[in-house]
Design a protein around this motif. Structure first.
Motif: not given
Length: 420
Positions: A28-32, A35-41, A126-131, A360-366
């Motif tokens: 994947t290309h996910l971030f926690p 990592h701020g704006g690098l996490m896409l969702w 929230s980003a954490n809960a959604y992840l 998944s190769d996901a860049r966006v968490l969703d």
């Protein structure tokens, strides 16, 4: 567990096991969130993903140029994609349909086409809960990120104290090193700026310094594997710099760390530069490069996926010849239902369960939501047919054996390969 006494009970067991299996998302290309704006969702990141941006410019008025588009706020960009690709375009493509699948599985009704309401729902998360929610809903035990020491916007997050960059246990790292392979002079400039004596001409000292750089980063990242995205022109062995770097830097480091080298081969960068990431294309590669690496380095491990459909049969056959090769995933332009089904059938027929069905190769968490939902639908179709044939021919698998096989396809074989 009751015996599977007829084809109907067998088919129900296959469907049940696929629905209940845990997934290891190996690329994947996910971030926690750290990592701020690098996490896409969220919906706007979904709609402005480069697949959909490329589709937008297939159907949008010619007055909308890439230059105008990139100058707009993200919400305006997303509005344009929603209007032209979804409302006026029918949302028939795999990635557009994937957005609809994602919203549906999140309990959001896309029927009213109310983008404002969808945005309102996301704004309350929230980003954490959604992840955590996404990983639990998708049954992912862990996903492997892509972590690039050649990108300053990523490096700054890893160079801070570990307490300031917490990463959940279900996000593992991969050390991305394709810049070192495909742009050795550029890599040398970055290494020199950080005190490593790597020279564009190469040579034993430069290669030793490049190895030191990667090993230093491995101490920070503790990578699951080294990863490289390579063009279709990549050939090994050859007298050019790229194969020399692979031979003298990358493979020795992977072997020293005891991790595989994962190669994604076949991307042609910048076919249409104004589209940015959406402007990349593909080309047919020479699979003999993989063959030669597997043969020349029997003590190394290689994970390979390829981008061109024309390469898939040869690569799969190669997976039967070398135990140090793990074939995986339907990457990028192969991530379409018709191609995934074809590739999965062929791989099951040639490799059994000794491969990884998808990443998944996901860049966006969703995106992991729809990509794994779609992958499971295809796996169900292929495996119900395959197990039914076995059953009718006299083989009687138990449900636990079916669950074992399916888990292998969704990450179990990958974990076994890592442990070899």
């Amino acid at each position: 567990m009751p015996d599977l006494t007829d084809a109907a009970s067998l088919q129900q067991a296959v469907r049940r096991c696929i629905a209940q299996t845990n997934i290891t998302d190996i690329h994947t290309h996910l971030f926690p969130p750290s990592h701020g704006g690098l996490m896409l969702w969220g919906i706007d990141d979904l709609l402005t993903y480069h697949y959909l941006v490329a589709e937008l410019f297939m159907v949008a008025p010619r007055s909308l140029t890439p230059e105008k588009f990139w100058a707009m706020p993200k919400t305006t960009q997303a509005d344009l994609v929603w209007k032209h690709v979804f409302i006026e375009g029918g949302a028939l493509s795999e990635v557009a349909g994937g957005v609809v699948t994602t919203l549906n599985l999140l309990g959001l009704d896309a029927g009213p086409r109310d983008l404002a309401a969808i945005r309102k729902w996301y704004a309350a998360q929230s980003a954490n809960a959604y992840l955590t929610r996404v990983f639990e809903q998708t049954r992912i035990d862990y996903a492997v990120m892509t972590n690039d020491p050649f990108k300053a916007e990523e490096v700054k997050h890893w160079k801070t104290s570990s307490s300031l960059r917490p990463v959940p246990e279900f996000l593992k790292t991969a050390l991305r090193i394709d810049t070192m392979i495909v742009d050795w002079p550029g890599a040398c400039r970055l290494l020199q700026a950080q005190g490593y004596d790597a020279q564009p001409a190469g040579g034993s000292v430069s290669f030793a310094e490049a190895r030191r750089f990667l090993l230093d980063w491995a101490k920070i990242l503790k990578p699951t594997y080294l990863a490289a995205s390579l063009p279709p022109t990549f050939i090994y062995p050859e007298g050019t710099t790229a194969p020399q770097v692979v031979q003298n830097v990358v493979v020795p480091v992977a072997m020293e760390l005891g991790v595989p080298l994962a190669m994604m081969i076949g991307v042609r960068r910048g076919v249409n530069p104004p589209l940015r990431d959406g402007g990349d294309g593909l080309g047919v590669a020479d699979v003999r490069a993989v063959e030669n690496l597997c043969r020349d380095f029997p003590g190394a491990k290689f994970i390979v996926t390829m981008l061109a459909r024309a390469n898939q049969h040869e690569l799969t056959v190669l997976g039967r010849k070398f135990r140090n090769l793990h074939v995986e995933g339907c990457w990028w332009f192969c991530n379409n239902a018709s191609i995934i089904e074809e590739m999965t059938r062929m791989r099951v027929e040639l490799l059994g369960t000794a491969f990884t069905l998808q990443h998944s190769d996901a860049r966006v968490l969703d995106q992991v939501i729809y990509k794994w939902a779609h992958a499971k639908r295809i796996a169900e179709k292929v495996l119900v047919e395959r197990y039914t044939k076995l059953f009718n021919d006299g083989w009687r698998p138990t449900e636990s054996e079916i669950a074992r096989d399916i888990r292998n396809l969704f990450g179990g074989s990958f974990k076994t390969f890592l442990a070899k």
